[in-house]
Design a protein around this motif. Structure first.
Motif, PDB file in Angstrom:
ATOM      1  N   TYR A   1      85.409  75.843  71.373  1.00 19.41           N
ATOM      2  CA  TYR A   1      84.178  74.947  71.671  1.00 19.41           C
ATOM      3  C   TYR A   1      83.398  74.619  70.104  1.00 19.41           C
ATOM      4  N   GLU A   2      83.223  74.785  69.291  1.00 16.23           N
ATOM      5  CA  GLU A   2      81.763  75.349  68.135  1.00 16.23           C
ATOM      6  C   GLU A   2      82.945  74.317  67.753  1.00 16.23           C
ATOM      7  N   ASN A   3      84.133  73.884  66.888  1.00 14.72           N
ATOM      8  CA  ASN A   3      84.956  72.786  66.398  1.00 14.72           C
ATOM      9  C   ASN A   3      84.818  71.622  66.649  1.00 14.72           C
ATOM     10  N   MET A   4      84.413  71.443  68.085  1.00 16.38           N
ATOM     11  CA  MET A   4      84.101  70.495  69.391  1.00 16.38           C
ATOM     12  C   MET A   4      83.060  69.956  68.859  1.00 16.38           C
ATOM     13  N   GLN A   5      82.048  70.702  68.677  1.00 14.35           N
ATOM     14  CA  GLN A   5      80.570  70.377  68.304  1.00 14.35           C
ATOM     15  C   GLN A   5      80.709  69.429  66.449  1.00 14.35           C
ATOM     16  N   LYS A   6      81.433  70.476  65.890  1.00  5.31           N
ATOM     17  CA  LYS A   6      81.470  70.108  64.906  1.00  5.31           C
ATOM     18  C   LYS A   6      82.045  68.631  64.325  1.00  5.31           C
ATOM     19  N   ILE A   7      83.013  68.245  65.095  1.00  3.55           N
ATOM     20  CA  ILE A   7      83.585  66.953  65.221  1.00  3.55           C
ATOM     21  C   ILE A   7      83.030  66.013  65.751  1.00  3.55           C
ATOM     22  N   ALA A   8      81.969  66.010  66.874  1.00  4.04           N
ATOM     23  CA  ALA A   8      81.358  65.267  67.798  1.00  4.04           C
ATOM     24  C   ALA A   8      80.384  64.882  66.417  1.00  4.04           C
ATOM     25  N   LYS A   9      79.779  65.577  65.788  1.00  2.14           N
ATOM     26  CA  LYS A   9      78.301  65.466  64.785  1.00  2.14           C
ATOM     27  C   LYS A   9      78.983  64.557  64.147  1.00  2.14           C
ATOM     28  N   THR A  10      79.945  65.882  63.637  1.00  5.98           N
ATOM     29  CA  THR A  10      80.363  64.870  61.878  1.00  5.98           C
ATOM     30  C   THR A  10      80.775  63.244  62.213  1.00  5.98           C
ATOM     31  N   MET A  11      81.440  62.708  63.370  1.00  2.00           N
ATOM     32  CA  MET A  11      82.186  61.239  64.088  1.00  2.00           C
ATOM     33  C   MET A  11      80.990  60.600  65.015  1.00  2.00           C
ATOM     34  N   GLY A  12      79.922  61.091  65.220  1.00  2.00           N
ATOM     35  CA  GLY A  12      79.168  60.393  66.033  1.00  2.00           C
ATOM     36  C   GLY A  12      78.906  60.197  67.074  1.00  2.00           C
ATOM     37  N   PHE A  13      80.198  60.638  68.272  1.00  2.00           N
ATOM     38  CA  PHE A  13      80.622  60.498  69.066  1.00  2.00           C
ATOM     39  C   PHE A  13      79.397  60.315  70.546  1.00  2.00           C
ATOM     40  N   SER A  14      79.031  59.047  70.787  1.00  2.00           N
ATOM     41  CA  SER A  14      78.155  58.689  71.363  1.00  2.00           C
ATOM     42  C   SER A  14      78.739  59.006  73.243  1.00  2.00           C
ATOM     43  N   PHE A  15      79.776  59.986  73.369  1.00  2.00           N
ATOM     44  CA  PHE A  15      80.009  60.086  74.482  1.00  2.00           C
ATOM     45  C   PHE A  15      79.633  61.774  74.897  1.00  2.00           C
ATOM     46  N   PRO A  16      79.597  62.164  75.685  1.00  2.00           N
ATOM     47  CA  PRO A  16      79.651  62.847  76.022  1.00  2.00           C
ATOM     48  C   PRO A  16      81.193  64.136  75.958  1.00  2.00           C
ATOM     49  N   TYR A  17      81.336  64.474  75.387  1.00  2.53           N
ATOM     50  CA  TYR A  17      82.567  65.428  74.823  1.00  2.53           C
ATOM     51  C   TYR A  17      82.677  66.830  75.351  1.00  2.53           C
ATOM     52  N   LEU A  18      83.004  66.858  76.364  1.00  2.00           N
ATOM     53  CA  LEU A  18      83.408  68.017  77.488  1.00  2.00           C
ATOM     54  C   LEU A  18      84.258  69.661  77.232  1.00  2.00           C
ATOM     55  N   PHE A  19      83.546  70.454  77.443  1.00  3.45           N
ATOM     56  CA  PHE A  19      84.851  71.420  77.183  1.00  3.45           C
ATOM     57  C   PHE A  19      85.816  71.944  78.499  1.00  3.45           C
ATOM     58  N   ASP A  20      87.196  72.025  78.909  1.00  2.00           N
ATOM     59  CA  ASP A  20      87.779  72.610  79.816  1.00  2.00           C
ATOM     60  C   ASP A  20      88.465  73.829  80.084  1.00  2.00           C
ATOM     61  N   GLU A  21      87.117  74.744  79.805  1.00  2.01           N
ATOM     62  CA  GLU A  21      87.478  75.677  79.523  1.00  2.01           C
ATOM     63  C   GLU A  21      89.292  76.772  80.369  1.00  2.01           C
TER      64      GLU A  21
END
Length: 184
Positions: free
Chosen positions: A88-108
């Motif tokens: 999840y923490e790395n998902m947050q980093k990639i979404a911020k770094t790449m500038g995701f305009s869409f929700p990125y969700l964790f299906d734990e």
């Protein structure tokens, strides 16, 4: 890394509902991800070389779809135990770094991936305004390397067709990528 292809399209199948945590700390459901002209549900992850190869083009294509009132959401269902890059923490980093305009969700729990029948990353599910499946194909001709800049934008064209007519293209080429990393 085992190459997996998506199975055939189950046209008309209703989109399963979900409620998942986004990288922004908010919870998202099917209802608040859908827009007036349909919905694109994407199963992706951080570590997969197939996803890495398409990510810049995917971000650009999602922006084009969002401009046409097509909702877009990405879900990561990989078990991060063996693949810490997908945490999840790395998902947050990639979404911020790449500038995701869409929700990125964790299906734990991985329940959402199972409900959709997702098998690989990337895996795309295109729905019409009634949330009926109309596309289960690939982004474009990319594989482990990005497609040429002039490659046909298969996903964008399919989603625009769905937005206009409610139906997807008859001929759809399967997406391919790494298998979802299931918990056992």
């Amino acid at each position: 890394m085992a190459l997996v292809q998506t199975p055939g399209v189950e046209l008309g199948r209703k989109a399963p509902d979900f409620k998942l945590l986004g990288v922004d700390g908010l919870h998202y459901s099917l209802a608040n991800c859908s827009k007036k002209n349909g919905l694109l549900v994407m199963f992706i992850c951080n570590h997969c070389p197939y996803v890495k190869a398409i990510l810049p083009r995917l971000i650009q294509d999602v922006q084009a779809l969002e401009a046409q009132s097509i909702g877009c959401v990405a879900i990561s269902s990989n078990d991060p135990t063996d693949y810490p890059e997908d945490s999840y923490e790395n998902m947050q980093k990639i979404a911020k770094t790449m500038g995701f305009s869409f929700p990125y969700l964790f299906d734990e729990s991985q329940a959402v991936a199972k409900a959709y029948g997702a098998v690989c990353t990337p895996d795309f599910f295109g729905y019409n305004t009634n949330l009926e499946l109309q596309y289960r194909g690939r982004l474009d001709e990319s594989g482990i390397k990005p497609a040429p800049a002039d490659a046909k934008r298969e996903l964008v064209e399919a989603m625009l067709m769905i937005a206009k007519t409610g139906k997807g293209p008859q001929n759809q080429l399967a997406s391919q990528g790494c298998s979802i990393k299931w918990r056992f």
